[in-house]
Design an enzyme around this catalytic site. Sequence first.
Site, short mmCIF file in Angstrom:
data_model
loop_
_atom_site.label_atom_id
_atom_site.label_comp_id
_atom_site.label_asym_id
_atom_site.label_seq_id
_atom_site.Cartn_x
_atom_site.Cartn_y
_atom_site.Cartn_z
CB SER A 15 44.76 23.89 48.90
OG SER A 15 44.73 24.89 49.90
CG HIS A 40 45.83 20.73 51.94
ND1 HIS A 40 46.70 19.82 52.52
CD2 HIS A 40 46.37 21.95 52.17
CE1 HIS A 40 47.72 20.46 53.05
NE2 HIS A 40 47.53 21.76 52.86
CG ASP A 42 46.50 25.45 53.34
OD1 ASP A 42 47.44 24.73 53.73
OD2 ASP A 42 46.17 25.55 52.15
CG MET A 44 46.98 29.92 57.55
SD MET A 44 47.35 31.06 56.20
CE MET A 44 47.33 29.94 54.80
CG HIS A 73 49.36 22.70 56.14
ND1 HIS A 73 49.85 23.31 55.00
CD2 HIS A 73 50.38 22.77 57.05
CE1 HIS A 73 51.08 23.75 55.21
NE2 HIS A 73 51.41 23.43 56.45
CG MET A 75 50.67 26.68 57.87
SD MET A 75 50.56 27.46 56.24
CE MET A 75 48.99 26.80 55.69
CG MET A 144 55.40 23.70 53.66
SD MET A 144 53.71 23.76 53.03
CE MET A 144 53.58 25.49 52.55
CG ASP A 183 50.74 22.92 50.21
OD1 ASP A 183 50.37 23.50 49.18
OD2 ASP A 183 50.29 23.20 51.34
#
Length: 228
Positions: A15, A40, A42, A44, A73, A75, A144, A183
Site C-alpha cells: 500500500s 494498492h 488508498d 480518500m 481502494h 474510501m 478490512m 487489509d
Amino acid sequence: MMRSRNGREVLIAPSILSADFLALGDEVREASAAGADLLHLDMMDGHFVPNLTFGPPVVERLRKITSVPLEAHLMVERPEIYLTDLANGGMHRVTVHWEASSHLHYVLSRIRELGMRAGVALSPATPVAMVSDILDMIDLVLVMTVNPGFGGQSFIGHSFEKIAAMRALLDSRGAAHVSLEVDGGIKPANIAQVVDCGADTIVMGSAIFGDTPCEAVFREIRERLEKT
C-alpha cells in the site's frame, strides 16, 4: 506470487499510503522489483473518511513507472465519479466500500463495463453476509482488519474469525472466482495466520515501506508463509 504452507497461492499488495511521498517513484520501483504482485492505492476524499489522499493524476504517473497491476481502494462517497478517469489511467481493479454507495449494483456494473475488475470492501463492523447477493458481480472482496481511513493501525484481533467466515461463505457459494483480500495491520509476524484463515491477497503498508529494505521484507514474508 508466493505459496503458503497450506498450498494457497498468495499475492502481496504493498500500500503506497505508507510510502515516502517525497520519494514515491523510488519507493514504488523498489517494491515492484522486490516482488509486489499488485500496488494498492488508498484513495480518500475527506468525506467517507476524514483523510484526503490522492486522485487519478497520481495513478497515471505511477502507471508510467511500473508494470505491476494497480488496484484502487476507494474510501470515497460517490465512487462512480472516479471510475472513468481510473480506467483511462490504467487501473487494473477497483474496490468500493459496501457502506459508501447507495447504488452498489450500478457501480459494480460500471467498473466492469470500463474493463476493470470489481471489488467490494467491508469495514470491520460490516457482516460478511452483506456480499451474499453480489457474488456474481465482484472479482474480489476486501475484509478490512482496521478502520478505514488511517494508515499504521493495529490489526483488530477478532478479524481472524471474520476472514475465516468470509472464506467459508465464498466456498459454500462456489465463488472460486472471488479473491479474498485482507487489509490492515498485517506484518510478517501475523501474515501466515491471516492466510491460514483463507486470505489469498494481502495488503501491507508500513511493514513494507519502513526502515527495512523491501527485498528483505519480502524474503521474510516468503519464509513465514512457507514455514511448517
